[in-house]
Design an enzyme around this catalytic site. Structure first.
Site: not given
Length: 386
Positions: A71-72, A151, A179, A199, A201, A237, A325
């Protein structure tokens, strides 16, 4: 002792079916998707199929999906990539005070490069007012970036209304939906946004993989330089195993969305009802109807939040005080400061419970009881000291 994990907004456990989908791409199908031999072509086929599956889930064309490291990077790619490519049209950007630091710090970097950023206030529920967006919109505004769902407190922003407001303006609209993905329906065919970050995860997929949806007409300056992967938009890659897992996670999240929403609302009510029955003093933070169902942010007045989290950890409850974070930071939550200004009791005593895969009603009942016990004990200790 069973550890009850209620910090899914920080990260989520890998779904077993996601792991199963990924394993072949660590072993037999390990090729580089840019290689032209059959091992490479196997990887390319998996990459293409995963992109197609994700695009279908989001209701967009495959060409609009750019894979990133998370996401970042997706937020940085959208904000910095667009601003630098289009600064000839203007150098004004609009965001809010409650954004994730991936957005806030990207905007601060642009300020160092001569851009002007307006940071919109929010009300006590954490929502931006549509009139405030309209009031600061200028002819030289080139980008508006506002998160879909917060979040820390779960508040959902009026994304559809803001997108419609910008319809005839030159400014493009980016939303950080990291989120929100997997918690609410993200149908980009109906959502008036130009770019959107996700994202894996957060939705029981692997860490280290995310994406940026970029509407087809939009051109970005690359943040990374190297090969010609991702249609020359993101060099490097591709992480094939993680991308395959990402696609599986999105598919599973879509399949179970309504039942999970219902379950998470039930979990939140169990916590609230228990604390009321136990006569625990608490305040709910964030909008209580326009919110992400898996996030519940609560303030317990008179309780040291670090002590509360440590005591909960001792009895097997893993919760948090906000964004992962900023863990370890002595600064108060920027989200709660924006919402409550100088109301220290609200800001400095807030804890976030976030639900997800593996949680049961029985677990949440235990979380509620253990929290009530710890809060009462800590308040008694504080009263004795004073």
């Amino acid at each position: 002792m069973e550890i009850i994990y209620v910090d899914h907004a920080a990260t989520s456990p890998l779904h077993p079916e996601v792991l199963d989908a990924m394993l072949p791409y660590f072993e037999s199908h390990f090729g580089n998707p840019s290689s032209i031999h059959q091992i490479g072509r196997q990887a390319r086929h998996a990459l293409d199929q995963a992109r197609k599956s994700i695009a279908e889930s989001l209701r967009v064309s495959e060409q609009t999906v750019v894979f990133t490291s998370g996401g970042t990077e997706a937020d940085n790619m959208a904000i910095i990539g667009y601003a630098l490519e289009h600064e000839n049209k203007g150098k004004h950007i609009i965001t809010s005070k409650v954004e994730h630091h991936a957005v806030l710090h990207a905007c601060q970097e642009l300020e160092k490069r001569g851009f002007e950023v307006t940071y919109l206030p929010v009300d006590e529920t954490g929502r931006v007012k549509l009139n405030d967006v309209q009031a600061v919109l200028r002819d030289d505004t080139i980008l508006v970036t506002l998160m879909f769902g917060n979040n820390e407190v779960g508040t959902i922003q009026p994304i559809k209304e803001i997108g419609e407001l910008l319809y005839k303006h030159q400014a493009v609209f980016h939303t950080d939906a990291v989120q929100a993905c997997g918690a609410v329906n993200l149908n980009l065919a109906e959502l008036p946004v130009d770019m959107l970050s996700i994202s894996a995860h957060k939705i029981n997929g692997p860490k280290g993989i995310g994406l940026l949806y970029v509407r087809e007409e939009i051109k970005l300056r690359p943040v990374l330089y190297g090969g010609e992967q991702e249609r020359k938009r993101r060099a490097g890659t591709e992480n094939v195993a993680a991308i395959v897992g990402f696609a599986k996670a999105i598919h599973l999240a879509a399949q179970t969305l309504s039942e999970r929403q219902e379950r998470y609302h039930q979990f939140a009510q169990v916590l609230i009802d228990t604390w009321m029955r136990e006569e625990v003093e608490f305040y709910l933070n964030g909008h209580q109807t326009k919110r992400l169902p898996h996030v519940l942010n609560v303030s317990f007045p008179g309780v040291n939040i670090e002590s509360l989290l440590m005591n909960l950890d001792i009895v097997g409850v893993a919760a948090s005080s906000g964004s992962a974070c900023t863990a370890g930071s002595i600064e108060p939550s920027h989200v709660l400061v924006a919402m409550f200004d100088q109301a220290k009791e609200r800001i400095q005593t807030a804890i976030r419970f976030s639900f997800g895969l593996g949680n049961t009603v029985e677990q949440i009942e235990r979380v509620a009881i253990e929290t009530a016990k710890v809060v009462k004990r800590l308040k008694q200790q504080e009263e004795f000291i004073n």
